[in-house]
Design an enzyme around this catalytic site. Sequence first.
Site: not given
Ligand SMILES: O=C(CO)[C@@H](O)[C@H](O)COP(=O)(O)O
Length: 492
Positions: A80-81, A239
Amino acid sequence: MTDIVVGLDLGTGGVRAIAVDLQGQIIAQTTRSYPLLTPQLGWTEQNSADWVEASLDALSDVTQQLDGYTAIALGLSGQMHGMVALDAEGKAIRPAILWNDQRTGKAVALIEATIPRQELIQRTGNPAITGFQLPKLLWLRTEEPQAYTRLWRILLPKDYLGYVLTGSLVTEPSDASGVGCLNLANRQWDTDILHTLDINPAFFPSVIESTAIAGRLKAEIATRVGLLSGLPVVAGGGDNAAAAIGLGISSSNLNQGSLSIGTSGVIFAPCDRPIPDPEGRVHLFCHVDGGYHFLGVTLAAGGSVRWYRDTFAPHISYTELMDIAERSLPGARGVLFLPHLSGERSPHLDPDTRGAFVNLSLAHTQADITRAVLEGVAFSLREVLEVISAIAPVERLLATGGGARSNIWLRILADVLQTKLIAPKAEEGAAYGAAILAMVGVGAYPNLEAAFKILPQDSNIVQSQPNPLYEAGFERYKLLYDTLKPVRQSIS
Ligand SMILES: O=C(CO)[C@@H](O)[C@H](O)COP(=O)(O)O
Ligand SMILES: Nc1ncnc2c1ncn2[C@@H]1O[C@H](COP(=O)(O)OP(=O)(O)O)[C@@H](O)[C@H]1O
């Protein structure tokens, strides 16, 4: 020919593609990794071209494993983000800036000075947060003005991939609510916020439902990856929301949440109304099912283990490392680890804090230090869970992500969190959830609740045992964060 759907998860460590039949069986799967770039302290980037190449390779690999199956849809999920900045030709202007990047302190201060914190929390579910996409956009405007003048659109990672695959510019509420300017009540961009910050709302893609068809697979991509031209590509989810769907977690059953150990560590608790934590210590985001969820994030969970292995034990596999950790004892014989390698998100919202090993002696071994890393991540997640439990308590947490493959880590987590965990039965994860969203998107199931009936049933309960060594360790962990603050400030 039997119908299958393909689910794809654009993670931080790599992309995972899976093919799932309409009864929920995984027929084929593959992963491809790509580098994480750290061009300056506190910065994290990836090349969006690397994502595309890896994703197309992964899709080709999966389709080559499909004999006697027809793909009827593709669903997307991903980290995300992040911000992919595109020029008017649809080309990336610069490397993508990721969710765990901490360069945007000044931009966060600008947002906080412009929009009252409580108002931002009430409208979007969150205060201004360094990792979110909106401060990245403000950073670009100030720090790379030439790039900003060329800016046409900004996209989240999985939505950029969707754009490459289909040519459509869309997002969906679960990922969009991590940008920092989505109005939680109407699940659309909050144009008041954007106008106040003097940002053109046209930079952002339109928001469609998570199970809606985002677009159709372009002919040239279809030829390269072995899928049908015009294949429906379903919008999917961020995700964590997608992984939750793969585990059957919905906002109509508030008893179960999830614990994800990917690069980040995440506790996810569903809720049915958009009532945020007034202090903004944990996120409130849209769920893909029309409801909402709380999310608390440890920025470096699996990321700490990956960093530790790459730095100190480069030729040891994760499985071997977990075996080594077994040789130590609960409490890691006094070694403490603070996993703040990327600063920390929940509950401290402290981009400048840093990691630490404490209390080392000549008697300590690699086993103690490895175990301390696993325990430090668990303590960080306990801080998160304590905040979430006060607002949205869950009875059990369904574990997912690469770290959930480790029995020792799951046992440590269950004991430290004092919560029953359910170990994953198969490697469902976010790609599996994206596949379920795609099934609903093309009408194979009328809604998510109906699709949940095909999910693998619970197995492997990890019961939590109270352990005074962990309770004492957790108290020391909290003390350590406060105590090290002046040391860290004197360094920076
Ligand atoms: O920043 C967040 C949720 O707010 C993280 O969960 C990212 O979405 C990355 O996820 P992974 O690569 O660790 O699964
Ligand atoms: N067998 C294992 N035991 C413990 N941890 C593991 C194992 N395999 C992977 N991991 C952890 O999982 C992380 C990757 O998880 P994954 O869910 O694929 O992350 P992402 O979506 O961020 O790419 C690695 O960084 C590593 O720390």
